[in-house]
Structures are given as structure tokens and as C-alpha cells.
Write a protein that holds these residues in place. Structure first.
Motif, PDB file in Angstrom:
ATOM      1  N   ASN A 177      16.263 -24.537  24.689  1.00 24.70           N
ATOM      2  CA  ASN A 177      16.865 -25.869  24.690  1.00 24.70           C
ATOM      3  C   ASN A 177      15.964 -26.906  24.034  1.00 24.70           C
ATOM      4  O   ASN A 177      16.435 -27.816  23.345  1.00 24.70           O
ATOM      5  CB  ASN A 177      17.193 -26.311  26.116  1.00 24.70           C
ATOM      6  N   GLU A 178      14.650 -26.760  24.230  1.00 24.99           N
ATOM      7  CA  GLU A 178      13.694 -27.749  23.731  1.00 24.99           C
ATOM      8  C   GLU A 178      13.256 -27.474  22.296  1.00 24.99           C
ATOM      9  O   GLU A 178      12.988 -28.402  21.531  1.00 24.99           O
ATOM     10  CB  GLU A 178      12.457 -27.759  24.646  1.00 24.99           C
ATOM     11  N   HIS A 179      13.167 -26.196  21.923  1.00 22.15           N
ATOM     12  CA  HIS A 179      12.611 -25.843  20.617  1.00 22.15           C
ATOM     13  C   HIS A 179      13.533 -24.948  19.786  1.00 22.15           C
ATOM     14  O   HIS A 179      13.079 -24.308  18.840  1.00 22.15           O
ATOM     15  CB  HIS A 179      11.259 -25.144  20.791  1.00 22.15           C
ATOM     16  N   THR A 226       5.991 -22.847  27.668  1.00 25.32           N
ATOM     17  CA  THR A 226       6.679 -23.213  26.432  1.00 25.32           C
ATOM     18  C   THR A 226       6.232 -22.307  25.289  1.00 25.32           C
ATOM     19  O   THR A 226       5.217 -21.609  25.385  1.00 25.32           O
ATOM     20  CB  THR A 226       6.443 -24.698  26.066  1.00 25.32           C
ATOM     21  N   LEU A 227       7.015 -22.318  24.227  1.00 21.68           N
ATOM     22  CA  LEU A 227       6.730 -21.540  23.021  1.00 21.68           C
ATOM     23  C   LEU A 227       7.280 -22.302  21.834  1.00 21.68           C
ATOM     24  O   LEU A 227       8.406 -22.783  21.862  1.00 21.68           O
ATOM     25  CB  LEU A 227       7.406 -20.160  23.105  1.00 21.68           C
ATOM     26  N   TYR A 228       6.451 -22.460  20.803  1.00 24.00           N
ATOM     27  CA  TYR A 228       6.927 -23.065  19.557  1.00 24.00           C
ATOM     28  C   TYR A 228       6.183 -22.423  18.404  1.00 24.00           C
ATOM     29  O   TYR A 228       5.201 -21.706  18.609  1.00 24.00           O
ATOM     30  CB  TYR A 228       6.747 -24.598  19.570  1.00 24.00           C
ATOM     31  N   LYS A 229       6.684 -22.642  17.177  1.00 22.75           N
ATOM     32  CA  LYS A 229       6.022 -22.016  16.039  1.00 22.75           C
ATOM     33  C   LYS A 229       6.060 -22.925  14.823  1.00 22.75           C
ATOM     34  O   LYS A 229       6.909 -23.813  14.700  1.00 22.75           O
ATOM     35  CB  LYS A 229       6.659 -20.667  15.706  1.00 22.75           C
ATOM     36  N   ALA A 261      11.893 -31.736  11.975  1.00 23.40           N
ATOM     37  CA  ALA A 261      11.334 -33.086  12.047  1.00 23.40           C
ATOM     38  C   ALA A 261       9.959 -33.083  12.713  1.00 23.40           C
ATOM     39  O   ALA A 261       9.131 -33.958  12.448  1.00 23.40           O
ATOM     40  CB  ALA A 261      12.285 -34.000  12.807  1.00 23.40           C
ATOM     41  N   ARG A 262       9.699 -32.100  13.549  1.00 20.23           N
ATOM     42  CA  ARG A 262       8.410 -31.969  14.228  1.00 20.23           C
ATOM     43  C   ARG A 262       7.405 -31.182  13.392  1.00 20.23           C
ATOM     44  O   ARG A 262       6.279 -30.962  13.810  1.00 20.23           O
ATOM     45  CB  ARG A 262       8.597 -31.247  15.572  1.00 20.23           C
ATOM     46  N   GLY A 263       7.852 -30.696  12.243  1.00 17.37           N
ATOM     47  CA  GLY A 263       6.994 -29.847  11.429  1.00 17.37           C
ATOM     48  C   GLY A 263       6.929 -28.430  11.956  1.00 17.37           C
ATOM     49  O   GLY A 263       5.964 -27.701  11.701  1.00 17.37           O
ATOM     50  N   GLN A 264       7.951 -28.028  12.694  1.00 18.63           N
ATOM     51  CA  GLN A 264       7.995 -26.717  13.317  1.00 18.63           C
ATOM     52  C   GLN A 264       9.260 -25.971  12.919  1.00 18.63           C
ATOM     53  O   GLN A 264      10.096 -26.484  12.183  1.00 18.63           O
ATOM     54  CB  GLN A 264       7.907 -26.870  14.843  1.00 18.63           C
ATOM     55  N   LYS A 324      -0.794 -15.529  14.764  1.00 18.21           N
ATOM     56  CA  LYS A 324      -0.097 -15.487  13.486  1.00 18.21           C
ATOM     57  C   LYS A 324       0.637 -14.161  13.360  1.00 18.21           C
ATOM     58  O   LYS A 324       0.039 -13.097  13.289  1.00 18.21           O
ATOM     59  CB  LYS A 324      -1.080 -15.660  12.327  1.00 18.21           C
ATOM     60  N   ILE A 325       1.970 -14.233  13.366  1.00 24.57           N
ATOM     61  CA  ILE A 325       2.808 -13.057  13.138  1.00 24.57           C
ATOM     62  C   ILE A 325       3.784 -13.473  12.038  1.00 24.57           C
ATOM     63  O   ILE A 325       4.954 -13.752  12.284  1.00 24.57           O
ATOM     64  CB  ILE A 325       3.569 -12.630  14.407  1.00 24.57           C
ATOM     65  N   GLY A 326       3.303 -13.556  10.832  1.00 24.45           N
ATOM     66  CA  GLY A 326       4.089 -14.166   9.758  1.00 24.45           C
ATOM     67  C   GLY A 326       3.977 -15.671   9.889  1.00 24.45           C
ATOM     68  O   GLY A 326       3.189 -16.325   9.204  1.00 24.45           O
ATOM     69  N   ASP A 327       4.739 -16.267  10.822  1.00 23.42           N
ATOM     70  CA  ASP A 327       4.568 -17.668  11.180  1.00 23.42           C
ATOM     71  C   ASP A 327       3.505 -17.777  12.269  1.00 23.42           C
ATOM     72  O   ASP A 327       3.043 -16.765  12.796  1.00 23.42           O
ATOM     73  CB  ASP A 327       5.903 -18.248  11.670  1.00 23.42           C
ATOM     74  N   ILE A 328       3.126 -18.997  12.619  1.00 24.66           N
ATOM     75  CA  ILE A 328       2.088 -19.209  13.624  1.00 24.66           C
ATOM     76  C   ILE A 328       2.744 -19.605  14.936  1.00 24.66           C
ATOM     77  O   ILE A 328       3.449 -20.611  15.016  1.00 24.66           O
ATOM     78  CB  ILE A 328       1.087 -20.290  13.179  1.00 24.66           C
ATOM     79  N   TYR A 329       2.511 -18.808  15.963  1.00 24.95           N
ATOM     80  CA  TYR A 329       3.106 -19.027  17.278  1.00 24.95           C
ATOM     81  C   TYR A 329       2.113 -19.697  18.222  1.00 24.95           C
ATOM     82  O   TYR A 329       0.928 -19.363  18.235  1.00 24.95           O
ATOM     83  CB  TYR A 329       3.551 -17.693  17.885  1.00 24.95           C
ATOM     84  N   PHE A 330       2.635 -20.603  19.039  1.00 26.78           N
ATOM     85  CA  PHE A 330       1.854 -21.269  20.080  1.00 26.78           C
ATOM     86  C   PHE A 330       2.592 -21.042  21.402  1.00 26.78           C
ATOM     87  O   PHE A 330       3.733 -21.484  21.572  1.00 26.78           O
ATOM     88  CB  PHE A 330       1.725 -22.764  19.802  1.00 26.78           C
TER      89      PHE A 330
END
Length: 198
Positions: free
Chosen positions: A65-67, A138-141, A75-78, A117-123
Motif C-alpha cells: 500500500n505504501e510502496h 518496510t521494503l522499498y527499492k 516521485a520518490r526516486g524509487q 543489490k539484486i539488479g535493483d537496490i533493495y532496502f
């Protein structure tokens, strides 16, 4: 109870996403081993001895829902998070590129942030709850960059690369059609069981 296969992990994620009643459910990814607990204690002063890494169904729904919106995340650069990204969580915590402490949660609980980093960068962020358990928060990339992972300067106590470990999620041999059919049936059974035993 640990995940026995990627199919079981997908089942729990699907349950979380269709869980309209916000039934409280947690699922264990793995037990925190002594080496990991010592590393976190020595680096950050956080005690996670005898705890478990766990997924929280409510928080997984919150992640989407959040990401999960393409426009908002851009817009968040994600990049928007999908179910397939959530499936990567065990890989992220088992073999992170970096671990850092993050600011405390809204509940004033300690949090730990993993970067992979799995292709993209995960946090991926876990929250320290009762019994020394680390629960999904939470999880974003962000889009991957050439030349490896860019070190983030904001979190405190950013560490060097940790010792790789194998992922507990194993590949299964089901065909895609059979896998989807089995997944749908198990989700229905899981939801039915949850309603009977809230």
C-alpha cells in the motif's frame, strides 16, 4: 514455523494481501543464529539473542500500500514494490551487502536496515519486538547503479559486507500451472483456517 519452500512463502504473501480483516498473522523466516546475534550486538548494541526473523501479514500489506504505486514511487526516486520483491526478503537478510541501524519506529522500537543489490537496490527494515524477534517493517527499492552498491550516508553505523549465507527458500519443481493451482487452494485453506482461529 519456518518456510519450507518458495510456494509456502508466496502463500503467506497472498494471504497478507487479501487479508481484508487485518487478521494478525506472523510467519518465521528463520531463527537468528549466534554469529548474527553477536554481530548485531557488537555493532549496534541491540540484543537479538534467541530471536527470529519474522514476516508480519499486516506489515506486508502496508508495504504494498505504501510502496506499490508506480507514480508515487517514481516521485520518490524509487521503484514500486511488487509481490515478487517481497519474495526476495529471505535473500536480503541472509546475504545483505550492508546492515545499518535505522531511526526508531513510531512505536519507539529499534530498527535494523538491510541493503542488498539484486539488479535493483533493495532496502528492507525490521523492527525489534518482544522476545528479541525482528519483524518486517518496510521494503522499498531504487534503480540499480553500475559499479556496485552506492554506500548510503544517512543511516548511522553502516557496516561492511557481511558473511554470505545460503537462502532457506528452495526452488520447487512444480510446473507453473500446477504451482498456481496449488497456491490458490492453499490460500483458500489458509484464509479459512485463519477465520476459524483468529
Amino acid at each position: 514455523e519456518d518456510f519450507e519452500s518458495s510456494l509456502e512463502l508466496e502463500e503467506f504473501i497472498e494471504f497478507a494481501l487479501v487479508n481484508k480483516d487485518n487478521v494478525k498473522k506472523e510467519k518465521t523466516i528463520k531463527k537468528i543464529d549466534e554469529k548474527e546475534a553477536k554481530f548485531i550486538k557488537d555493532k549496534f548494541g541491540i540484543n537479538i539473542i534467541n530471536g527470529f526473523h519474522k514476516l508480519d501479514a499486516y506489515e506486508l500489506k502496508h508495504i504494498i500500500n505504501e510502496h506499490g504505486n508506480d507514480k508515487i514511487e517514481k516521485a520518490r526516486g524509487q521503484i514500486a514494490i511488487t509481490k515478487e520483491d517481497i519474495i526476495k526478503i529471505p535473500e536480503i537478510i541472509n546475504n545483505p551487502d550492508y546492515i545499518a541501524t535505522e531511526r526508531k519506529s513510531h512505536q519507539n522500537l529499534e530498527t535494523i536496515k538491510y541493503k542488498k543489490k539484486i539488479g535493483d537496490i533493495y532496502f528492507y527494515v525490521e523492527e525489534l519486538r518482544k522476545n528479541n524477534n525482528l519483524i518486517s517493517k518496510t521494503l522499498y527499492k531504487r534503480k540499480g547503479e553500475t559499479g556496485g552498491v552506492t554506500v548510503e550516508t544517512n543511516p548511522r553505523n553502516l557496516t561492511s559486507k557481511t558473511t554470505p549465507q545460503s537462502s532457506p527458500i528452495e526452488n520447487n519443481s512444480h510446473s507453473e500451472k500446477d504451482r498456481q493451482a496449488k497456491l490458490r487452494k492453499k490460500i483458500q485453506d489458509y484464509i479459512g483456517k485463519s477465520k476459524r482461529n483468529p
